[in-house]
Structure formats: structure tokens, C-alpha cells
Design a protein around this motif. Structure first.
Motif, PDB file in Angstrom:
ATOM      1  N   CYS A  38       0.847  -1.185   0.000  1.00  0.00           N
ATOM      2  CA  CYS A  38       0.000   0.000   0.000  1.00  0.00           C
ATOM      3  C   CYS A  38       0.887   1.242   0.000  1.00  0.00           C
ATOM      4  CB  CYS A  38      -0.897  -0.018   1.239  1.00  0.00           C
ATOM      5  SG  CYS A  38      -1.746   1.535   1.536  1.00  0.00           S
ATOM      6  N   CYS A  41       0.301   3.285   3.629  1.00  0.00           N
ATOM      7  CA  CYS A  41       0.773   2.776   4.922  1.00  0.00           C
ATOM      8  C   CYS A  41       1.863   1.712   4.795  1.00  0.00           C
ATOM      9  CB  CYS A  41      -0.398   2.229   5.731  1.00  0.00           C
ATOM     10  SG  CYS A  41      -1.030   0.657   5.109  1.00  0.00           S
ATOM     11  N   CYS A  57      -6.146  -1.621   0.213  1.00  0.00           N
ATOM     12  CA  CYS A  57      -5.441  -1.944   1.449  1.00  0.00           C
ATOM     13  C   CYS A  57      -6.455  -2.460   2.473  1.00  0.00           C
ATOM     14  CB  CYS A  57      -4.741  -0.690   1.970  1.00  0.00           C
ATOM     15  SG  CYS A  57      -3.841  -0.964   3.487  1.00  0.00           S
ATOM     16  N   HIS A  61      -7.912   3.593   6.144  1.00  0.00           N
ATOM     17  CA  HIS A  61      -7.313   4.934   6.082  1.00  0.00           C
ATOM     18  C   HIS A  61      -7.724   5.549   4.747  1.00  0.00           C
ATOM     19  CE1 HIS A  61      -4.339   3.387   3.270  1.00  0.00           C
ATOM     20  NE2 HIS A  61      -3.927   2.505   4.143  1.00  0.00           N
TER      21      HIS A  61
END
Ligand SMILES: [Zn+2]
Length: 186
Positions: A38, A41, A57, A61
Motif C-alpha cells: 500500500c 501505509c 489496502c 485509512h
């Protein structure tokens, strides 16, 4: 999965990259040799949607969904990977004299678009000394992988604020690591 090939000629590159599946396997193997990560992150728990050629992901987020273009010089470009990858291939393998007309004829984009793509790909490959990147490649690769934090502090500052090669641009240089291929236009 088929073995990822590096095309040996422009004709081969265009044929190979005309399949988005090939674009994805080629570019993701260069960008994420250890497996897809990702860009936000760095997580590796990602799911792939083959219909949209995008990953998601598993963590929650913003910007969980990403494509190969995310976080690279290609991110804001409406031009598809099927056009970009042959051009990047050309610039990395034929450092002398690729003209926008050749790109136009070979890929079917307009000559103006071809000129713009060449500019961008060449800039991406220009080191501080106007030459090749070599030493910059690792740093750049980390950068496009969203891991600027792992870079040496000075390097990072240079990449992000300085006049050195734009870290984001280095996807082209990463592609260059695909192997020793000789330039054959045609
Ligand atoms: Zn993530």
C-alpha cells in the motif's frame, strides 16, 4: 502467473504493454519486487480487483484504493499505462534520439502528446548532473513506494525539496532495472 518479460524491441514493447494485465504484472514486479505494498501505509495485506486493476489496502485509512500509477509520475496523467510503458521503455533503452514523431507513429498518441511524454520520461531519468541516475535509483524507488521515511535524511530533503531528480519521477529508472535490453526501434 507467466514469467515477467522485458521486451527487447519497441514493437515487442508495444505488443506486450497493449495488455493491461501485462502492464500490471510488469510494473508491479519492478515497483514491488517483494510483493504489492500500500503506497499510503506500506501494508502488504492488500486485495486485488482484476476488473479495475486496482488494489485495496486492508487497513482503514484514506486512499485505501490504489493503482500502479498512484504515487508515481504517472499518477495525474490520463494517458494509459499501455502508452506510458512503451515510452518509458524507449527512453530508458534508447537514450539517444527518440523523436516524438517516432513515438507518435509507434503508439498512436498525437505528436504533441508524444513530445510531452518524452519530456516527462526524460526528466525522470535526468540525474543532477544531467546524466543517468544509478545511485539515485534505490532512493527513488523507496520514494515511489511511499517510504521516504527510510531514506537518508539529506537525500530525502533533496528529493522532496531540492533540485535533484524528482523522486516521484523515478519509476522510469526503476523500470530501467528490468534488464539489459538493447535498443531496437522497429
Ligand atoms: Zn494501507
Amino acid at each position: 502467473m507467466d514469467e515477467v518479460k522485458t521486451p527487447a524491441t519497441l514493437r515487442e514493447a508495444i505488443a506486450y504493454f497493449s495488455s493491461l494485465d501485462n502492464c500490471v504484472s510488469y510494473m508491479s514486479s519492478k515497483r514491488w519486487p517483494g510483493g504489492v505494498e500500500c503506497p499510503v501505509c506500506g501494508g502488504t495485506k492488500v486485495t486485488y480487483d482484476a476488473k479495475t486493476w486496482r488494489w485495496q489496502c486492508s487497513k482503514t485509512h484514506p486512499k485505501r484504493k490504489f493503482s500502479l500509477k498512484t504515487g508515481t509520475i504517472l499518477e495525474d496523467s490520463p494517458i494509459g499505462l499501455d502508452k506510458w510503458l512503451p515510452v518509458i521503455w524507449l527512453v530508458t533503452n534508447c537514450k539517444n534520439g527518440v523523436s516524438s514523431w517516432e513515438v507518435h507513429r509507434a503508439t498512436g498518441v498525437t505528436q504533441k502528446t508524444a513530445w510531452f511524454m518524452l519530456q516527462r520520461a526524460r526528466l525522470a531519468l535526468q540525474g543532477k548532473n544531467g546524466g543517468k541516475l544509478s545511485g539515485e535509483i534505490e532512493a527513488g524507488e523507496s520514494f515511489i513506494g511511499g517510504k521516504a521515511r527510510f531514506m537518508h535524511k539529506h537525500k530525502r530533503a533533496e528529493k522532496i525539496h531540492g533540485r535533484g531528480p524528482d523522486g516521484k519521477a523515478i519509476v522510469a529508472a526503476v523500470l530501467e532495472r528490468g534488464g539489459e535490453v538493447r535498443c531496437k526501434v522497429g
